[in-house]
Design a protein around this motif. Structure first.
Motif: not given
Ligand SMILES: [Zn+2]
Length: 332
Positions: A144-148
């Protein structure tokens, strides 16, 4: 007394779900407890839910809490591992500067460690998953988002207050769509599953002919990344065009990561990565065109190996790491 394998209570706190598990040093999960995050109840309600879930995970592993050596917590938002404070979390309303580590430590009477969820995911893949043995890599989770998280020389890049690695919020398009972080044109506002769904909804509202609605019970509000994917698989031109656009922006961000960090590996996980080649191959193509050729040639793109367990395993790995560090570098 014989040396026993230390066990960690891992907690993966998400905006919608809590996963807790008893984990040994090989990364084996001896129990698993899934529950929903009562986010609307604020910090107090959520912390109660975490503690109840922890009890069930301990019970599920048929151990007593005395057997647990430490607790590792992965949490969404800006978390400082040094002070154990969760500064703020876009997915958890009402959380401002909550000393989450100390609260859990006080309640469970166990050494507790706090890390951001993206960094936890990176550590999980590093210790137990796709990035084993890779000292320089970037973990990217696209859903749903972009993380990392960014690992350099075998260590998570935390920044001075634990806020580094927010790769989803690098600006990709200066005049791009608004992001819930307050900025606009962030990577996740352009290349996430939410961005893809919104772009599809907008085109349908403007009257575009597409099969996407057929997969969404005819309702624009039901259009998600999954319905776009389903339409694309049936050859719907608009769905394919929208996915290519998402892939394009995803590739632009990957090129930035390649140029800035010169990683040996980029590990890609998250629900949207299950779209596979349809999304990823064109994204790699864009990254290849835009990144330094030499740097691009050294990077290997691999799929994450731990799925939804990367966060909880990484939170446990972080606790193992910090315990080891405390043994070798006694403080004060
Ligand atoms: Zn943003």
């Amino acid at each position: 007394m014989p040396n026993r394998d230390p066990l960690i209570l891992g907690i993966d706190l998400g905006g919608t779900k809590i996963l807790t598990s008893i984990i040994n040093s090989k990364g084996e999960m001896l129990s698993r407890d899934h529950s929903f995050t009562p986010a609307a109840k604020g910090p107090e309600g959520v912390i109660q839910a975490i503690l109840a879930s922890a009890d069930r995970a301990i019970e599920g592993a048929s151990i007593a809490i005395d057997r647990v050596s430490a607790v590792g917590v992965g949490a969404p938002g800006l978390a400082d591992p040094k002070t154990g404070i969760l500064f703020t979390s876009p997915n958890l309303p009402g959380w401002e500067d909550v000393p989450l580590r100390d609260i859990i430590q006080e309640k469970l009477k166990k050494n507790t460690f706090l890390i951001n969820d993206g960094n936890a995911g990176a550590l999980g893949e590093y210790y137990f998953g796709a990035a084993k043995g890779a000292a320089h890599f970037v973990y990217v989770t696209i859903s749903t988002g972009i993380g990392g998280g960014i690992v350099i020389d075998g260590k998570i890049l935390n920044g001075c207050k634990g806020m580094a690695g927010e790769i989803g919020h690098m600006t990709i398009a200066d005049e791009g769509p608004p992001c819930h972080c307050g900025n606009q044109g962030c990577w996740e506002a352009l290349a996430s599953g939410t961005a893809l769904a919104k772009a599809a909804q907008k085109r349908i509202e403007m009257g575009a002919g597409t099969a996407i609605l057929g997969f969404a019970d005819g309702k624009i509000a039901n259009v998600t990344a999954q319905t776009v994917q389903a339409a694309a698989e049936k050859g719907d031109p608009l769905a394919n065009q929208l996915i290519l656009k998402t892939a394009y922006y995803f590739g632009v961000g990957l090129a930035n990561l390649v140029n800035i960090f010169n990683p040996q590996m980029i590990v890609i996980g998250g629900g949207l990565s299950n779209m596979g080649d349809r999304l990823l191959m064109p994204a790699y193509g864009v990254a290849e065109k835009r990144a330094f050729n030499r740097a691009y040639r050294t990077v290997r793109f691999v799929r994450a190996a731990l799925g939804r367990n990367s966060g909880v395993l990484g939170a446990a790995a972080f606790a193992f790491e910090e315990m080891k560090r405390a043994t070798f570098e006694p403080e004060g």
